[in-house]
Design an enzyme around this catalytic site. Structure first.
Site, mmCIF file in Angstrom:
data_model
loop_
_atom_site.group_PDB
_atom_site.id
_atom_site.type_symbol
_atom_site.label_atom_id
_atom_site.label_comp_id
_atom_site.label_asym_id
_atom_site.label_seq_id
_atom_site.Cartn_x
_atom_site.Cartn_y
_atom_site.Cartn_z
ATOM 1 N N GLU A 99 41.557 38.783 39.569
ATOM 2 C CA GLU A 99 42.450 39.412 40.534
ATOM 3 C C GLU A 99 43.815 39.786 39.956
ATOM 4 O O GLU A 99 44.804 39.891 40.681
ATOM 5 C CB GLU A 99 42.602 38.501 41.754
ATOM 6 C CG GLU A 99 41.283 38.347 42.505
ATOM 7 C CD GLU A 99 41.355 37.384 43.678
ATOM 8 O OE1 GLU A 99 42.360 36.641 43.779
ATOM 9 O OE2 GLU A 99 40.422 37.372 44.492
ATOM 10 N N HIS B 23 30.712 32.504 54.788
ATOM 11 C CA HIS B 23 30.689 31.165 54.223
ATOM 12 C C HIS B 23 31.819 31.040 53.206
ATOM 13 O O HIS B 23 31.661 31.423 52.046
ATOM 14 C CB HIS B 23 29.351 30.878 53.524
ATOM 15 C CG HIS B 23 28.192 30.739 54.448
ATOM 16 N ND1 HIS B 23 26.887 30.786 54.005
ATOM 17 C CD2 HIS B 23 28.124 30.541 55.790
ATOM 18 C CE1 HIS B 23 26.074 30.626 55.037
ATOM 19 N NE2 HIS B 23 26.806 30.482 56.128
ATOM 20 N N GLU C 191 35.436 36.054 45.206
ATOM 21 C CA GLU C 191 35.742 35.094 44.138
ATOM 22 C C GLU C 191 34.448 34.807 43.358
ATOM 23 O O GLU C 191 34.052 33.665 43.191
ATOM 24 C CB GLU C 191 36.368 33.793 44.671
ATOM 25 C CG GLU C 191 37.704 33.976 45.349
ATOM 26 C CD GLU C 191 37.574 34.517 46.773
ATOM 27 O OE1 GLU C 191 38.357 35.423 47.135
ATOM 28 O OE2 GLU C 191 36.681 34.038 47.497
ATOM 29 N N GLU D 231 43.474 43.209 50.202
ATOM 30 C CA GLU D 231 44.259 42.201 50.920
ATOM 31 C C GLU D 231 45.579 41.876 50.241
ATOM 32 O O GLU D 231 46.529 41.420 50.885
ATOM 33 C CB GLU D 231 43.438 40.917 51.117
ATOM 34 C CG GLU D 231 43.149 40.132 49.855
ATOM 35 C CD GLU D 231 41.861 40.561 49.182
ATOM 36 O OE1 GLU D 231 41.356 39.793 48.349
ATOM 37 O OE2 GLU D 231 41.366 41.660 49.483
#
Length: 702
Positions: A175, A414, A484, A508
């Site tokens: 990221e 999840h 991730e 985001e």
């Protein structure tokens, strides 16, 4: 359907020895690329790569270091070698094109140490017109049952100080923002730490893959890996003095890199080459180096657009947690209940109604399950999340029922909080619940540093965890969108329920990061991260400034650029990411309504990394075309020929463009919509504002 044509099998098999033949050369099918394998004077395995008669990778050695054993390096001899040509065409179940040509020449070199313990291994090279893949293979052999790899010493020796697009080598995340520097200026250590990231601080000047380069002669090169299976992810160490990269595998809790029983093969190490930047995107090298589809039932796999109770949490409008604490099966208001919980039955139905109105097939709902109120600290994350129990204000069964009634499927969420052992313990029950409810998609998340401490997102332990979850999803007829994640390495071919994944700095970050994604970010991503595979970037933000919730942050694009991203960024799951109220009554939403997510073919009309890209794609099974063009902070014009359209047919081109006074910062929501009738003989001038874009739909005239 799959169409396979094998035009040649083995065309040469020869026995070689280290005495009479120290090298072997194999060319690509067209002859534009060749690889030379040889043994050095000290008996090390080495290769050299030539592209269009110029060396692009100088002699580079191959080897490994092991625990409690001597390195696999010099003193090698060639036992034998074999070559074959292979050519077939296979069909992508979904993706950027329907038919994929897989045409390569393969060289297998079998090697053995001349001295004790006389270990054996093979090197397999596949040479395509657009690059190469090579891997190590350890066959069954006496006195060697397993190995613990401490380092894989695969070298990539460059010919010059190339221009590079890179992010820091990081064992946990991808990221980071991309950097544009010369190779000699790469300083990953200085660029790694960031206040909004859970990065791994490793003491190496290393980069994550893909890393992409441009030579002084205008050749584009990208380095990555394919078919990452039961192995650690590879970062690349930077040696600026010698213009060399060398593999640095992600570590583990006991400081080793990989533990494997024989026989086994490593992932493919890949080098993609192109004379034009756009040809990197069109390359199928990564997926071709993976095995064919292994899933028997693919009936549930459906590319789609989706919405989500997601963006409002990033903006601060709503919260993931319920706002109360649970004690002895009773929810207690301890003064922190704020009434902002996003995942309520009422809110879910509001999103479902909007999605159904626009034929959007999926709804992601985050924050539905218990545990979010306890997500703090490090070790405290173990055992926090419950993947089957909803909060009291969310009626899971009713939401699923209502969604089915409206034709909108629920996407399960999840979030593991990077505690994979907790997730492992609930896999059977969590996926049994989805199967019972008829839920066929899940978004997984692994925010934070991995528990147990000492393991990493991209190490072998987690690579195997991600695969376990993927196979459980396939068994339960569930498509997967991983956040991730472990890096994409083409496994979508083998397991096509692996639909999309994050693995980059996504949308985001614009909502809360100290440094938002700059205008050039998405003009770099297609030539770096997207070469690995589809991206769940979550485009479609219309409220660019979102002053109602956050007056500091914003999205650094125009609305027209947000529309263009549905074509530029490849994903079979594309999110209409903004709030429904920001879409209501906005004519620009029509493009999101119309745009496809599964493609017959893809063309890159123009491109320069970090500056601009124009992509056109044909909808799968339809004569409908969609074009997206984006730029960095600079405004620009492109004249585009429409010769990709079907000859002799007329199309209605609906053009969503930046207004004359549009600007990514000063006036990002200004756009125009124009319609015109066009044919394949016509051309269109695209005018892009600073940080802007253009999106066009081409629909046949009835």
């Amino acid at each position: 359907m799959r169409r396979i044509i094998i035009i040649a099998l083995a065309f040469a098999i020869s026995s070689l020895t280290s005495c009479n033949n120290m090298e072997k050369t194999t060319k690509s099918p067209s002859g534009n690329l060749s690889i030379k394998f040889n043994l050095t004077k000290t008996g090390e395995a080495a290769y050299q790569l030539t592209y269009n008669n110029s060396i692009v990778i100088k002699e580079s050695t191959l080897g490994m270091d092991f625990r409690d054993a001597k390195p696999l390096a010099g003193d090698l001899k060639i036992i034998s070698s074999s070559e074959k040509e292979y050519n077939n065409t296979w069909e992508m179940l979904w993706g950027e094109q329907r038919e994929v040509e897989n045409h390569y020449n393969e060289l297998i070199v079998k090697l053995e140490e001349t001295k004790s313990p006389q270990r054996k291994f093979n090197l397999i090279f596949r040479v395509y017109d657009d690059g190469i893949g090579f891997r190590y293979e350890f066959p069954e052999q006496e006195n060697l049952e397993c190995v613990i790899i401490m380092d894989e010493n695969t070298q990539f020796n460059l010919t010059d100080d190339h221009k590079c697009w890179w992010i820091p080598g990081d064992w946990d995340i991808y990221e980071h923002l991309y950097n544009t520097t010369k190779f000699s200026e790469i300083d990953a250590i200085a660029k790694r730490d960031h206040p909004n990231l859970g990065q791994t601080t490793i003491p190496f000047n290393a980069v994550n893959t893909p890393i992409t380069m441009k030579t002084k002669d205008g050749v584009y090169i990208s380095f990555h890996e394919a078919n990452l299976t039961d192995y650690s992810g590879m970062t690349l160490l930077i040696n600026k003095d010698s213009m060399r990269m060398q593999s640095e595998l992600v570590g583990s809790i006991d400081k080793s890199k990989v533990k494997r029983e024989l026989p086994f093969k490593t992932p493919w190490r890949t080098i993609q080459l192109a004379k034009k930047a756009g040809d990197l995107i069109k390359s199928n090298l990564i997926v071709n180096l993976n095995e064919p589809n292994k899933l028997n039932d693919v009936s549930y796999i459906e590319p789609m657009k989706y919405m989500g109770i997601w963006w409002e949490m990033h903006l601060g409008k709503a919260s993931w947690d319920y706002g109360m604490s649970q004690e002895n099966d009773t929810w207690i208001d301890k003064g922190n209940a704020h009434g902002r919980h996003g995942a309520t039955t009422e809110n879910a139905k509001y999103y479902i109604d909007f999605a159904a109105k626009h034929d959007i097939k999926g709804l992601l709902i985050e924050g539905w399950n218990t545990g979010w109120e306890h997500w703090v600290g490090f070790e405290e994350r173990e055992g926090v999340f419950d993947f089957v129990t909803p909060y009291p204000d969310y009626d899971l069964k009713e939401v699923v029922r209502y969604g089915k009634e409206k034709g909108v499927g629920i996407i399960m969420h999840h979030e593991t909080s990077a505690a994979p052992r907790t997730y492992d313990q609930q896999l059977d029950t969590a996926y049994a619940l989805m199967k019972k409810l008829g839920i066929h998609a899940v978004k997984t998340g692994y925010v934070g540093n991995i528990i147990p401490k000492g393991e990493y997102h991209h190490g072998q332990w987690m690579v195997n965890h991600y695969r376990k979850v993927l196979l459980k999803a396939a068994e339960s007829k569930v498509m997967m969108d991983a956040h991730e994640p472990i890096k994409a390495t083409g496994l979508r071919r083998t397991y096509p329920n692996m639909m999309s994944r994050e693995g980059l700095r996504g949308q985001e970050f614009n909502a809360w990061s100290d440094d938002m994604n700059p205008p050039e970010h998405l003009t770099i991503v297609p030539f770096t991260r997207m070469l690995a595979g589809p991206i769940d970037f979550t485009p479609g933000i219309f409220d660019i400034k979102f002053n109602k919730y956050n007056k500091v942050n914003q999205v650094n694009t125009t609305i027209a650029k947000q529309l263009a991203l549905y074509v530029i960024i490849n994903s079979p799951l594309q999110m209409a990411a903004d709030l429904p109220e920001n879409y209501e009554g906005n004519p620009a939403f029509q493009f999101i309504d119309d745009v496809a997510v599964n493609w017959e073919k893809t063309e890159i009309l123009n491109a320069e990394i970090g500056e601009y890209i124009t992509t056109v794609r044909q909808a799968r099974g339809k004569d409908e075309w969609f074009l997206g063009s984006i730029t960095n902070k600079d405004k620009r014009k492109h004249n585009i020929n429409l010769d990709f359209l079907t000859a002799g047919k007329k199309y209605t081109a609906t053009i969503y463009a930046d207004a004359k006074d549009a600007h990514w910062n000063n006036n990002p929501t200004a756009y125009t919509i124009e319609k015109k009738i066009v044919t394949d003989k016509d051309s269109i001038t695209l005018t892009l504002a600073n940080g802007g874009g253009v999106a066009i739909s081409f629909i046949p005239v009835k």
